[in-house]
Design a protein around this motif. Sequence first.
Motif, short mmCIF file in Angstrom:
data_model
loop_
_atom_site.label_atom_id
_atom_site.label_comp_id
_atom_site.label_asym_id
_atom_site.label_seq_id
_atom_site.Cartn_x
_atom_site.Cartn_y
_atom_site.Cartn_z
N TRP A 80 38.90 53.70 -19.91
CA TRP A 80 39.78 54.56 -20.37
C TRP A 80 40.96 53.44 -21.02
O TRP A 80 41.39 52.53 -20.33
CB TRP A 80 40.73 55.26 -19.23
CG TRP A 80 39.92 56.18 -18.42
CD1 TRP A 80 39.11 56.13 -17.32
CD2 TRP A 80 39.64 57.74 -18.83
NE1 TRP A 80 38.36 57.07 -16.87
CE2 TRP A 80 38.76 58.24 -18.23
CE3 TRP A 80 39.98 58.36 -20.02
CZ2 TRP A 80 38.24 59.35 -18.04
CZ3 TRP A 80 39.64 59.74 -20.13
CH2 TRP A 80 38.84 60.11 -19.12
N GLY A 81 41.28 53.83 -22.25
CA GLY A 81 42.25 52.72 -23.01
C GLY A 81 42.64 53.29 -24.28
O GLY A 81 42.58 54.27 -24.74
N SER A 82 43.37 52.41 -24.95
CA SER A 82 43.86 52.50 -26.46
C SER A 82 43.29 51.55 -27.27
O SER A 82 42.82 50.33 -26.90
CB SER A 82 45.48 52.62 -26.37
OG SER A 82 45.87 53.55 -25.32
N ALA A 83 43.28 52.04 -28.48
CA ALA A 83 42.81 50.93 -29.27
C ALA A 83 43.89 50.57 -30.42
O ALA A 83 44.52 51.74 -30.95
CB ALA A 83 41.61 51.36 -30.24
N SER A 84 44.12 49.34 -30.87
CA SER A 84 45.00 49.04 -31.95
C SER A 84 44.36 48.03 -32.90
O SER A 84 43.40 47.50 -32.49
CB SER A 84 46.33 49.01 -31.26
OG SER A 84 46.33 47.77 -30.63
N SER A 85 45.41 47.35 -33.43
CA SER A 85 45.05 45.96 -34.13
C SER A 85 46.30 45.19 -34.15
O SER A 85 47.51 45.70 -34.29
CB SER A 85 44.49 46.22 -35.62
OG SER A 85 45.48 46.70 -36.33
N ALA A 86 46.18 43.77 -34.57
CA ALA A 86 47.16 42.94 -34.73
C ALA A 86 47.98 43.49 -36.05
O ALA A 86 49.30 43.45 -36.10
CB ALA A 86 46.58 41.50 -35.00
N LEU A 87 47.17 43.80 -37.06
CA LEU A 87 48.03 44.47 -38.27
C LEU A 87 48.81 45.36 -38.18
O LEU A 87 50.18 45.66 -38.50
CB LEU A 87 46.90 44.49 -39.45
CG LEU A 87 47.62 45.17 -40.63
CD1 LEU A 87 48.34 44.46 -41.25
CD2 LEU A 87 46.40 45.71 -41.59
N GLN A 88 48.55 46.30 -37.26
CA GLN A 88 49.11 47.71 -37.18
C GLN A 88 50.36 47.75 -36.17
O GLN A 88 51.21 48.57 -36.00
CB GLN A 88 48.07 48.54 -36.66
CG GLN A 88 47.00 49.01 -37.70
CD GLN A 88 46.15 49.76 -37.05
OE1 GLN A 88 45.48 49.53 -36.10
NE2 GLN A 88 45.52 50.91 -37.81
N THR A 89 50.16 46.65 -35.18
CA THR A 89 51.18 46.58 -33.78
C THR A 89 51.91 45.36 -33.88
O THR A 89 53.25 45.49 -33.33
CB THR A 89 50.34 46.62 -32.80
OG1 THR A 89 49.69 45.64 -32.25
CG2 THR A 89 49.43 47.96 -32.42
N GLU A 90 51.54 44.29 -34.45
CA GLU A 90 52.46 43.03 -33.82
C GLU A 90 53.69 43.07 -34.58
O GLU A 90 54.76 42.57 -33.92
CB GLU A 90 51.62 41.67 -34.33
CG GLU A 90 50.59 41.32 -33.29
CD GLU A 90 49.68 40.23 -33.64
OE1 GLU A 90 48.77 39.73 -32.74
OE2 GLU A 90 50.26 39.44 -34.54
N GLY A 91 53.94 43.16 -35.89
CA GLY A 91 55.15 42.92 -36.60
C GLY A 91 55.32 41.45 -36.99
O GLY A 91 54.33 40.90 -36.82
N ASP A 92 56.51 41.15 -36.84
CA ASP A 92 57.07 39.80 -37.11
C ASP A 92 55.96 39.05 -37.94
O ASP A 92 55.36 37.90 -37.65
CB ASP A 92 57.00 38.89 -35.89
CG ASP A 92 58.56 38.72 -35.29
OD1 ASP A 92 59.40 39.26 -36.33
OD2 ASP A 92 58.65 38.30 -34.26
N SER A 93 55.53 39.67 -38.98
CA SER A 93 54.22 39.08 -39.89
C SER A 93 54.38 37.74 -40.41
O SER A 93 53.37 37.40 -40.81
CB SER A 93 53.82 40.23 -40.60
OG SER A 93 54.69 40.46 -41.68
N LEU A 94 55.68 37.37 -40.69
CA LEU A 94 55.82 36.02 -41.48
C LEU A 94 56.69 35.15 -40.30
O LEU A 94 57.20 34.24 -40.94
CB LEU A 94 56.77 36.19 -42.63
CG LEU A 94 55.96 37.12 -43.60
CD1 LEU A 94 56.76 37.39 -44.92
CD2 LEU A 94 54.45 36.55 -44.18
N ASN A 95 56.66 35.42 -39.13
CA ASN A 95 57.33 34.38 -38.13
C ASN A 95 56.34 33.76 -37.00
O ASN A 95 55.11 34.33 -37.08
CB ASN A 95 58.16 35.22 -37.34
CG ASN A 95 59.38 35.79 -38.38
OD1 ASN A 95 59.93 34.93 -39.22
ND2 ASN A 95 59.98 37.20 -38.28
N GLY A 96 56.66 32.98 -36.08
CA GLY A 96 55.84 32.49 -35.28
C GLY A 96 54.77 31.70 -35.71
O GLY A 96 53.61 31.59 -35.11
#
Length: 288
Positions: free
Chosen positions: A11-27
Amino acid sequence: MHYIFPDTFWWGSASSALQTEGDSLNGGKSATIWDYWYSQQPSRFHQQIGPGETSTFYQHWHQDIALLKQLNHNSFRTSISWSRLIPDGTGDVNQEAVAFYNRVIDELLAQGITPFVTLFHFDMPMSMQDQGGWENRQVVAAFSRYASLCFELFGDRVLHWFTFNEPIVPVEGGYLYDFHYPNVVDFRRAATVAYHTVLAHASAVRAFRTSRSAGEIGIVLNLTPSYPRSQHPADLMAAHHADLLFNRSFLDPVLRGEFPADLVALLRQYDQLPLTQAEDKALIADGI
């Protein structure tokens, strides 16, 4: 009627880094094709919201995992961002990214949630796209190294891996239908992208087995069942061609270790076959 799910049901959810992480030009992260495309054409994004925002998982991962636990999830599928882990696609590993993904994996496990991790979910690093993306065999080699590093860094705790999420989508969206960057409409280039994606999948599977990591590895395919409008020979042939192009172009090589002969013949008939190398056949066979 009463249904009982087994204790082993995920039982779970599915996502991706692109769709969820944000801060895409940081860290320490570099741009993906989506960051670049958004900088050029923000109006093509829903409500002009770009990859720098999304659902802020990079900042709020701890709270988000707590919500998964609250919902009684026992699994979570997400992805690692290639451009976060290796900002230039081929060089040094970003230690900020390693620390971030380690924290996420460790917290999931602490909460009794099993991570399912995808290596590539539509987010080609722009540094790699500048070299041609999946049109360039050198990018396939870079992906193989990236996969090997993921297994080395996280394979002691991640036991369920996927090489690609819905790999036909970047083929269609990026090279046929103009809804993914680089927004090209060119069947020959699309066929090359699809072929090199299969090579990239097989190379990652080979790297996984070479690493002797525990667990398992697979691929997430989105399929389009094809039915003829009638029993007229032309309709039957059209359905067969649709099945070859949209389903068996990935199903056969990843499950049978070879492309369907009918697909090869169809592409040859219209002079659309991608360039191949002698060692490709063995690599694809190793990927099953």
